[in-house]
Design an enzyme around this catalytic site. Structure first.
Site, PDB file in Angstrom:
ATOM      1  CG  HIS A 213      -0.240   0.288   2.504  1.00 34.23           C
ATOM      2  ND1 HIS A 213       0.498  -0.655   3.150  1.00 34.23           N
ATOM      3  CD2 HIS A 213      -0.148   1.415   3.254  1.00 34.23           C
ATOM      4  CE1 HIS A 213       1.013  -0.131   4.253  1.00 34.23           C
ATOM      5  NE2 HIS A 213       0.641   1.122   4.336  1.00 34.23           N
TER       6      HIS A 213
HETATM    7  C1  UD1 Z   1      -2.117   5.219   6.312  1.00 31.92           C
HETATM    8  C2  UD1 Z   1      -0.796   5.727   6.875  1.00 31.92           C
HETATM    9  C3  UD1 Z   1       0.292   4.694   6.661  1.00 31.92           C
HETATM   10  C4  UD1 Z   1      -0.133   3.343   7.194  1.00 31.92           C
HETATM   11  C5  UD1 Z   1      -1.470   2.954   6.600  1.00 31.92           C
HETATM   12  C6  UD1 Z   1      -1.967   1.649   7.136  1.00 31.92           C
HETATM   13  C7  UD1 Z   1      -0.550   8.161   6.709  1.00 31.92           C
HETATM   14  C8  UD1 Z   1       0.203   9.230   6.033  1.00 31.92           C
HETATM   15  N1  UD1 Z   1      -0.366   6.943   6.194  1.00 31.92           N
HETATM   16  O1  UD1 Z   1      -1.939   5.074   4.922  1.00 31.92           O
HETATM   17  O2  UD1 Z   1       1.452   5.107   7.335  1.00 31.92           O
HETATM   18  O3  UD1 Z   1       0.844   2.398   6.855  1.00 31.92           O
HETATM   19  O4  UD1 Z   1      -2.419   3.975   6.916  1.00 31.92           O
HETATM   20  O5  UD1 Z   1      -3.141   1.233   6.512  1.00 31.92           O
HETATM   21  O6  UD1 Z   1      -1.242   8.404   7.660  1.00 31.92           O
HETATM   22  N2  UD1 Z   1      -9.208   4.202   2.234  1.00 31.92           N
HETATM   23  C9  UD1 Z   1     -10.398   3.534   2.197  1.00 31.92           C
HETATM   24  N3  UD1 Z   1     -10.986   3.196   3.373  1.00 31.92           N
HETATM   25  C10 UD1 Z   1     -10.443   3.492   4.573  1.00 31.92           C
HETATM   26  C11 UD1 Z   1      -9.232   4.191   4.601  1.00 31.92           C
HETATM   27  C12 UD1 Z   1      -8.625   4.537   3.426  1.00 31.92           C
HETATM   28  O7  UD1 Z   1     -10.919   3.235   1.134  1.00 31.92           O
HETATM   29  O8  UD1 Z   1     -11.029   3.131   5.619  1.00 31.92           O
HETATM   30  C13 UD1 Z   1      -8.532   4.549   0.953  1.00 31.92           C
HETATM   31  C14 UD1 Z   1      -8.938   5.895   0.409  1.00 31.92           C
HETATM   32  O9  UD1 Z   1      -8.918   5.826  -0.971  1.00 31.92           O
HETATM   33  C15 UD1 Z   1      -7.820   6.782   0.872  1.00 31.92           C
HETATM   34  C16 UD1 Z   1      -6.626   5.851   0.791  1.00 31.92           C
HETATM   35  O10 UD1 Z   1      -7.136   4.585   1.168  1.00 31.92           O
HETATM   36  O11 UD1 Z   1      -7.670   7.922   0.107  1.00 31.92           O
HETATM   37  C17 UD1 Z   1      -5.492   6.235   1.671  1.00 31.92           C
HETATM   38  O12 UD1 Z   1      -5.907   6.350   3.033  1.00 31.92           O
HETATM   39  P1  UD1 Z   1      -5.042   7.235   4.061  1.00 31.92           P
HETATM   40  O13 UD1 Z   1      -5.601   7.141   5.408  1.00 31.92           O
HETATM   41  O14 UD1 Z   1      -4.850   8.591   3.492  1.00 31.92           O
HETATM   42  O15 UD1 Z   1      -3.620   6.569   4.023  1.00 31.92           O
HETATM   43  P2  UD1 Z   1      -3.183   5.026   3.952  1.00 31.92           P
HETATM   44  O16 UD1 Z   1      -2.644   4.734   2.622  1.00 31.92           O
HETATM   45  O17 UD1 Z   1      -4.250   4.140   4.500  1.00 31.92           O
END
Ligand code: UD1
Length: 370
Positions: A213
């Site tokens: 991811h």
């Molecule tokens: C975040 C953390 C990362 C961690 C990861 C674990 C930051 C900068 N990054 O990354 O360090 O390793 O979590 O999972 O905080 N999304 C969903 N559903 C959810 C959450 C996210 O669909 O419940 C999708 C969305 O498209 C979103 C993308 O995942 O835009 C990224 O989510 P985000 O929380 O921004 O960062 P992660 O990549 O999950």
């Protein structure tokens, strides 16, 4: 002795959690403070909101329902962080906590630390001092800034002490306590049923687990192409199951990631299901931070597809090694041929003994009393 603290302090401790890797770090700290009858509440920022990314962890870990969910959700770094700042400021102003406890290195962590510091609220950082020295990782920025704003620095790995000292942290604020994520793993070990997990997915006896991811691996078409080739190549050698994080699924599919019998793509899993699967795997290929530690604790070989790690102790004292995407298959061959060191033959990282939560609670209790 513990009960009057809540009285004296008035405002309770606020734990800020928001994203998947926070939950298993917070659980043992919350439990240990509960045992000491310290008043506390849990604020969920809502950075992760899907049932499979959040709710299932609360259930699996027996975490209390959050007292407040800020529902911040996803967005660019600026959008998400700005929303976190605004929502957290309102929450902290409503009931000024005696101490704000933040976990790990996600955007919710730095946002909570920054808001608390501006409101002159003390901050405790659990998992302080880790450094990848890679400024292109958003988490590295979050780690450095959170540590700079924290009054209590809880270190999981000894090299963290040196990193913090070099950055000018006061020695008295640094507490080497061990790893609460491993507390959670050890407390749940009996629930990790590898055979049941394998059978539920209809996997062969020998299988590998993959997780991907990181922006560096999934955001650009070029990077996605390299990682997909690596995964497809690996699946031709050993059956591979990938519980896919919602981030990057589209980019990976565009780069040719296709589900099949040899390469299973499944939804994100809960804590117990996922670690059951990992426990029975011949190897894990990942770009996660926490999984490097969990595989070390379980003695499962781990290939981390990243140029660096903030968790080098999993290499020196565990089962982890860093590989380029092109290095996945050769390294996997070595593991499958039995040529890879496996934890258990090694001592394991110091203080990863299941008692980090208690040590953290001891320090917090003493700090509150002082
Ligand atoms: C975040 C953390 C990362 C961690 C990861 C674990 C930051 C900068 N990054 O990354 O360090 O390793 O979590 O999972 O905080 N999304 C969903 N559903 C959810 C959450 C996210 O669909 O419940 C999708 C969305 O498209 C979103 C993308 O995942 O835009 C990224 O989510 P985000 O929380 O921004 O960062 P992660 O990549 O999950």
């Amino acid at each position: 002795m513990a009960a009057p603290i809540a009285h004296i302090m008035g405002a309770p401790i606020a734990h800020i959690v928001g994203a998947r890797p926070n939950f298993m770090k917070a659980a043992p700290v919350i439990r240990a403070l509960e045992d000491r009858e310290v008043a506390q509440r849990v604020i969920h920022t809502g950075q992760h909101y899907d049932a499979t990314m959040s709710d299932i962890f609360f259930r699996d870990l027996g975490l209390p329902e959050p007292d407040l969910n800020l529902g911040v959700g996803s967005g660019s770094h600026a959008t998400q962080t700005a929303a976190l700042l605004v929502a957290l400021e309102k929450a902290f102003e409503r009931e000024r906590p005696a101490l704000v406890v933040v976990y790990g290195d996600v955007n919710s962590t730095i946002a909570a630390a920054l808001v608390a510091a501006k409101l002159v609220l003390p901050v405790a950082h659990v998992e302080a001092g880790l450094r990848s020295f890679d400024p292109t990782m958003p988490e590295e920025i979050n780690r450095r800034l959170t540590d700079a704003l924290s009054e209590l620095l809880f270190v999981t790995s000894p090299e963290g002490i040196a990193h913090l000292a070099r950055e000018g942290a006061d020695a008295a604020s640094i507490h080497f306590v061990g790893n609460p994520m491993i507390d959670t793993l050890m407390a749940n070990l009996d629930r990790f049923d590898a055979d049941a997990a394998r059978e539920r997915l209809g996997l062969e006896t020998e299988y590998a687990v993959g997780t991907l991811h990181r922006p560096g691996n999934v955001d650009s078409p070029e990077a996605a192409q390299r990682i997909v080739s690596a995964m497809v190549g690996l699946s031709e050698r050993i059956q591979l199951v990938i519980p896919l994080h919602p981030r990057g699924g589209g980019q990976l599919a565009a780069a040719g990631l296709r589900a099949g019998d040899r390469l299973r793509i499944v939804d994100p899993m809960g804590y117990i299901e996922f670690l059951s699967l990992v426990r029975g795997a011949r190897l894990v290929v990942t770009d996660s931070g926490g999984i490097q530690e969990e595989t070390t604790a379980l003695g499962v070989p781990c290939l981390t597809v990243r140029p660096n790690t903030e968790r080098p102790i999993t290499i020196s004292h565990g089962t982890n090694r860093l590989v380029e995407p092109e290095g996945v298959l050769p390294a996997a061959e070595k593991v499958l041929a039995g040529g890879a060191a496996v934890a258990g033959e090694r001592e394991g990282p110091p203080l990863w003994d299941g008692r980090a939560g208690e040590r953290i609670a001891d320090v917090i209790e003493a700090w509150l009393n002082a």
